[in-house]
Write an enzyme that holds these catalytic residues in place. Sequence first.
Site, PDB file in Angstrom:
ATOM      1  CG  ASP A  14      -1.621   1.186   1.371  1.00 35.73           C
ATOM      2  OD1 ASP A  14      -2.435   1.621   0.112  1.00 35.73           O
ATOM      3  OD2 ASP A  14      -1.759   1.927   2.269  1.00 35.73           O
ATOM      4  CB  SER A  15       0.141   4.966  -0.750  1.00 35.34           C
ATOM      5  OG  SER A  15      -1.038   4.875  -0.053  1.00 35.34           O
ATOM      6  CB  CYS A  42      -2.835   1.020  -2.426  1.00 40.63           C
ATOM      7  SG  CYS A  42      -2.885   2.866  -2.826  1.00 40.63           S
ATOM      8  CD  GLU A  46      -3.080   8.337   7.454  1.00 38.18           C
ATOM      9  OE1 GLU A  46      -2.127   9.057   7.933  1.00 38.18           O
ATOM     10  OE2 GLU A  46      -2.979   7.648   6.496  1.00 38.18           O
ATOM     11  CB  CYS A  67     -10.119   5.086  -0.155  1.00 43.16           C
ATOM     12  SG  CYS A  67      -8.766   5.594   0.765  1.00 43.16           S
ATOM     13  CG  HIS A 116      -7.204   5.810   4.968  1.00 43.78           C
ATOM     14  ND1 HIS A 116      -6.301   5.310   4.132  1.00 43.78           N
ATOM     15  CD2 HIS A 116      -6.436   6.777   5.912  1.00 43.78           C
ATOM     16  CE1 HIS A 116      -5.099   5.596   4.384  1.00 43.78           C
ATOM     17  NE2 HIS A 116      -5.089   6.231   5.291  1.00 43.78           N
TER      18      HIS A 116
HETATM   19  N1  DGL Z   1      -4.055   3.863   0.109  1.00 42.56           N
HETATM   20  C1  DGL Z   1      -4.762   4.645  -0.581  1.00 42.56           C
HETATM   21  C2  DGL Z   1      -6.021   4.064  -1.478  1.00 42.56           C
HETATM   22  O1  DGL Z   1      -6.382   3.074  -0.844  1.00 42.56           O
HETATM   23  C3  DGL Z   1      -5.212   5.974   0.067  1.00 42.56           C
HETATM   24  C4  DGL Z   1      -4.177   6.752   0.697  1.00 42.56           C
HETATM   25  C5  DGL Z   1      -3.359   7.566  -0.260  1.00 42.56           C
HETATM   26  O2  DGL Z   1      -3.874   8.395  -0.845  1.00 42.56           O
HETATM   27  O3  DGL Z   1      -2.124   7.033  -0.570  1.00 42.56           O
HETATM   28  O4  DGL Z   1      -6.434   4.737  -2.341  1.00 42.56           O
END
Ligand code: DGL
Length: 271
Positions: A15-16, A78, A158, A190, A192
Amino acid sequence: MDSNSNQSRPIGVFDSGVGGLTVVRALMERLPMENIVYFGDTARVPYGMKSRSTIETFTAQIVDFLLSQDVKALVIACNTIAAVAGHKVRQAAGNMPVLDVIAAGAEAALATTRNGHIGVIATATTVNSNAYARAIHSRHPDARVQSQSCPLLVPLVEEGWLGHEVTRLTVREYLKPLLAERIDTLVLGCTHYPLLKPLLRQEAQEVELVDSALTTAEAAARALADAGLLNSANPAPDYRFYVSDIPLRFRTIGERFLGRSMDQIEMMPLG
Ligand code: DGL
């Protein structure tokens, strides 16, 4: 290599940043015998506003690292990476199973909707890529898909403001155009957003939520079984977490996403 040693290789999840831990959590629950290696690009998060070419470059570095960890499958946790660089990951992975949140989420949305009107909430890059709409339409051309980017939600999650009034009003505003379209299914596009499920349920009471983390874990279980790669004799699995930076409060935020403590966190700068 015999099949037992193939099965005991870890699943690589990436993931990012920390958000992909929602997918790790779902994998741990659905596949409790699997070893997992996670990579979160915490030094360069967020990806949600970055361009396709930058995300492709970062993704290639992450995939190289995970392949060096001898993973047996890759899970793109991600949504933003899956939306713009999923094809690159599949090229690099060769025959290895590659699962991603978008394919799994699209299938689950179609299985859930009754009126064919599906809403998607995601980052700006994911929405602009149109990846969810394409994934849904390739399976069901008549479905109606309405997408909404929600850039304020990642920082609110977050911050831990999961039930805060500010988050409620923000969610309400973002959902307005989707509810006006009479969607009956909402894809949480997403990493989150699964943490906002209680709030989203209150704000969109008639709408079914599709949690991409759960659907991806389910898809991973099927893909590993089909490939003969399920680990079925590993009562004490190994979980390793690599990140490109360990920012302030990383452990607190990470453990909120994961729903348990994170024992082995290691720094792995990339690029
Ligand atoms: N992990 C990213 C997503 O699921 C969200 C956080 C980011 O913008 O890097 O799109």
